[in-house]
Design a protein around this motif. Structure first.
Motif, PDB file in Angstrom:
ATOM      1  N   PRO A  91       0.827  -1.204   0.000  1.00 34.29           N
ATOM      2  CA  PRO A  91       0.000   0.000   0.000  1.00 34.29           C
ATOM      3  C   PRO A  91       0.861   1.254   0.000  1.00 34.29           C
ATOM      4  O   PRO A  91       2.067   1.182   0.272  1.00 34.29           O
ATOM      5  N   LEU A  92       0.225   2.368  -0.352  1.00 33.44           N
ATOM      6  CA  LEU A  92       0.940   3.647  -0.372  1.00 33.44           C
ATOM      7  C   LEU A  92       0.846   4.296   1.017  1.00 33.44           C
ATOM      8  O   LEU A  92      -0.250   4.450   1.558  1.00 33.44           O
ATOM      9  N   SER A  93       2.017   4.636   1.554  1.00 31.30           N
ATOM     10  CA  SER A  93       1.999   5.293   2.867  1.00 31.30           C
ATOM     11  C   SER A  93       1.868   6.797   2.686  1.00 31.30           C
ATOM     12  O   SER A  93       2.159   7.331   1.603  1.00 31.30           O
ATOM     13  N   GLY A  94       1.473   7.483   3.760  1.00 28.92           N
ATOM     14  CA  GLY A  94       1.365   8.932   3.733  1.00 28.92           C
ATOM     15  C   GLY A  94       2.704   9.548   3.372  1.00 28.92           C
ATOM     16  O   GLY A  94       3.765   9.016   3.714  1.00 28.92           O
ATOM     17  N   GLY A  95       2.668  10.648   2.610  1.00 25.84           N
ATOM     18  CA  GLY A  95       3.887  11.344   2.233  1.00 25.84           C
ATOM     19  C   GLY A  95       4.649  10.670   1.112  1.00 25.84           C
ATOM     20  O   GLY A  95       5.745  11.100   0.751  1.00 25.84           O
ATOM     21  N   CYS A  96       4.045   9.608   0.516  1.00 19.60           N
ATOM     22  CA  CYS A  96       4.732   8.885  -0.568  1.00 19.60           C
ATOM     23  C   CYS A  96       3.956   8.982  -1.876  1.00 19.60           C
ATOM     24  O   CYS A  96       2.778   9.337  -1.901  1.00 19.60           O
ATOM     25  N   ALA A  97       4.661   8.649  -2.978  1.00 16.96           N
ATOM     26  CA  ALA A  97       4.048   8.565  -4.310  1.00 16.96           C
ATOM     27  C   ALA A  97       4.618   7.338  -4.992  1.00 16.96           C
ATOM     28  O   ALA A  97       5.740   6.929  -4.699  1.00 16.96           O
ATOM     29  N   MET A  98       3.816   6.719  -5.901  1.00 20.40           N
ATOM     30  CA  MET A  98       4.333   5.609  -6.714  1.00 20.40           C
ATOM     31  C   MET A  98       4.166   5.965  -8.174  1.00 20.40           C
ATOM     32  O   MET A  98       3.133   6.496  -8.572  1.00 20.40           O
ATOM     33  N   ARG A  99       5.184   5.643  -8.970  1.00 22.53           N
ATOM     34  CA  ARG A  99       5.074   5.852 -10.416  1.00 22.53           C
ATOM     35  C   ARG A  99       3.989   4.913 -10.947  1.00 22.53           C
ATOM     36  O   ARG A  99       3.953   3.744 -10.551  1.00 22.53           O
TER      37      ARG A  99
END
Ligand code: AMP
Ligand code: MG
Length: 406
Positions: A91-99
């Motif tokens: 999962p995506l955590s807060g403060g992060c981005a995924m391409r």
């Protein structure tokens, strides 16, 4: 004397007497173009089955981008890549981005995507997001297209290419459909011979049979052309008798009320009901017979080729669509300017053959005048100008409703 009835009235009356759909069955979705559904189609799964990005860029939590602008970008940690055709591993955590690529699955925790154009990776494992996105932006939610339990298509719907795409997209590879009705076509007239024959003196080749047969095929029915029958009561009876094995019967010629016109009498001599309407408030096409024999539609079309085709288009086709199971949507006319005066008498609907052209940014309908005994007027025509029941004619340049052929 014919007792003329407006077409709309005749249609309403006959629809009430004829059951919708002859027989239901199943067809593979791939081969169901033009077939009519015999039951509602309910989606058994969500489409898309997972939330997807609609852009190439970064999956984010929208809240992490709030307030971001080109001069004050939000700096997020790049926590990985979403691979096309598989679900993100984490999962995506807060403060992060995924391409993420267009169509890639949104990771759990993300609720929006930012377009690549607004982002820059300085090379330290972060991405500078130069614009804010709201929740759901650049994303198609799971089930947003079609949700489990949605009625995707309704009973009575005739399937179009986009419908087949959606059905297959939901894994529905076969569908409940009505079988195509089989419709008999008979031409009558002592003077009429089959096209393959050489017409003797005073005779003509059958044109209505082939034209009506082809109209049926175009309209998704199965035509059964039974050939030409002379104006002899016994012969007409025999032909109609054997045609009644099919789901409907269309006879052309002999449909008026003269001494040689026997089709109405023959319709009345069979089974229950018989002639329901003899005469339509329609031009051309007035001497049309609409009968019901043991629950089946039997129609007597005028002999004049253009009359037969106008009666078919306006009064017969809607009923055949009903028999085919279709819940018939109203026809949609286009508006055009009429290039000359047309006179009309209130009390009958008129369908004037016309060609169409664009001129000065407008659509113009050019009426094709000619007797209904001519078929060449139908060949030159692309549409009908419709003058409603109460019309007293139209002046040159006025706007009229035009119905295109198919
Ligand atoms: P009827 O309706 O039988 O009085 O025919 C009207 C006109 O249409 C006559 O001139 C007929 O010769 C012509 N006609 C009738 N049936 C056909 C047909 N199948 N093909 C071409 N013309 C026809
Ligand atoms: Mg005749």
């Amino acid at each position: 004397m014919l007792q003329v009835v407006p077409v709309s009235e005749a249609l309403e009356h006959l629809r009430g007497m004829l059951s919708r759909g002859v027989k239901s069955g199943r067809a593979s979705t791939m081969s169901a173009l033009g077939l009519v559904l015999s039951a509602d189609i309910v989606a058994g799964e969500d489409l898309p089955p997972f939330a997807r990005s609609t852009v190439d860029g970064y999956a984010v939590r929208a809240a992490d981008t709030f307030g971001a602008s080109e001069s004050m970008p939000a700096i997020l940690d790049v926590s990985g890549d979403v691979a096309m055709g598989s679900l993100p591993g984490a999962p995506l955590s807060g403060g992060c981005a995924m391409r993420i690529p267009t169509g890639g699955a949104l990771p759990e925790g993300a609720d929006a995507a930012v377009m690549l154009e607004y982002c820059e990776e300085p090379g330290d494992g972060t991405v500078a997001v130069g614009g804010a996105v709201g929740p759901g932006e650049n994303v198609i939610r799971r089930g947003e297209d079609v949700a489990t339990g949605d009625v995707l298509l309704k009973d009575g719907h005739r399937l179009r290419p986009q419908d087949l795409g959606a059905l297959e997209g939901l894994g529905i590879i076969s569908v409940p459909i009505y079988e195509k009705p089989r419709v008999a076509v008979i031409s009558t007239g002592d003077e009429v011979v089959r096209a393959s024959e050489c017409p003797g003196p005073g005779r003509i080749r059958d044109m209505n049979g082939p034209a009506i047969r082809a109209s049926l095929e175009r309209d998704g029915l199965v035509p059964e052309y039974l050939g030409v029958v002379p104006d002899e009561r016994g012969r007409i009876e025999d032909a109609i008798g054997s045609a009644l094995q099919f789901d409907a019967v269309l006879v052309s010629g002999g449909s008026s009320a003269g001494p040689r016109d026997m089709v109405a009498l023959v319709f009345d001599s069979f089974g229950r009901q018989g002639v329901v309407v003899h005469g339509l408030a329609l031009r051309p096409g007035k001497p049309t017979i609409m009968a019901v024999i043991d629950g089946k539609l039997a129609v007597g079309l005028p002999g004049h080729p253009s009359s037969a085709l106008v009666a078919y288009e306006t009064a017969v086709r809607p009923l055949l669509r009903h028999i085919a199971g279709e819940i018939v949507p109203a026809g949609i006319p286009v508006r055009a300017r009429c290039s000359r005066n047309i006179s009309s008498r209130p009390g009958r609907e008129e369908f004037v053959r016309c060609s169409l052209r664009r001129d000065g940014g407008e659509m113009w309908a050019d009426p094709i005048l000619g007797k209904s005994g001519l078929i060449s007027t139908m060949i030159r025509a692309r549409a009908f100008i419709h003058l409603p029941l109460d019309s007293g004619g139209v002046g040159k340049g006025s706007l009229v409703d035009v119905y295109l052929f198919d």
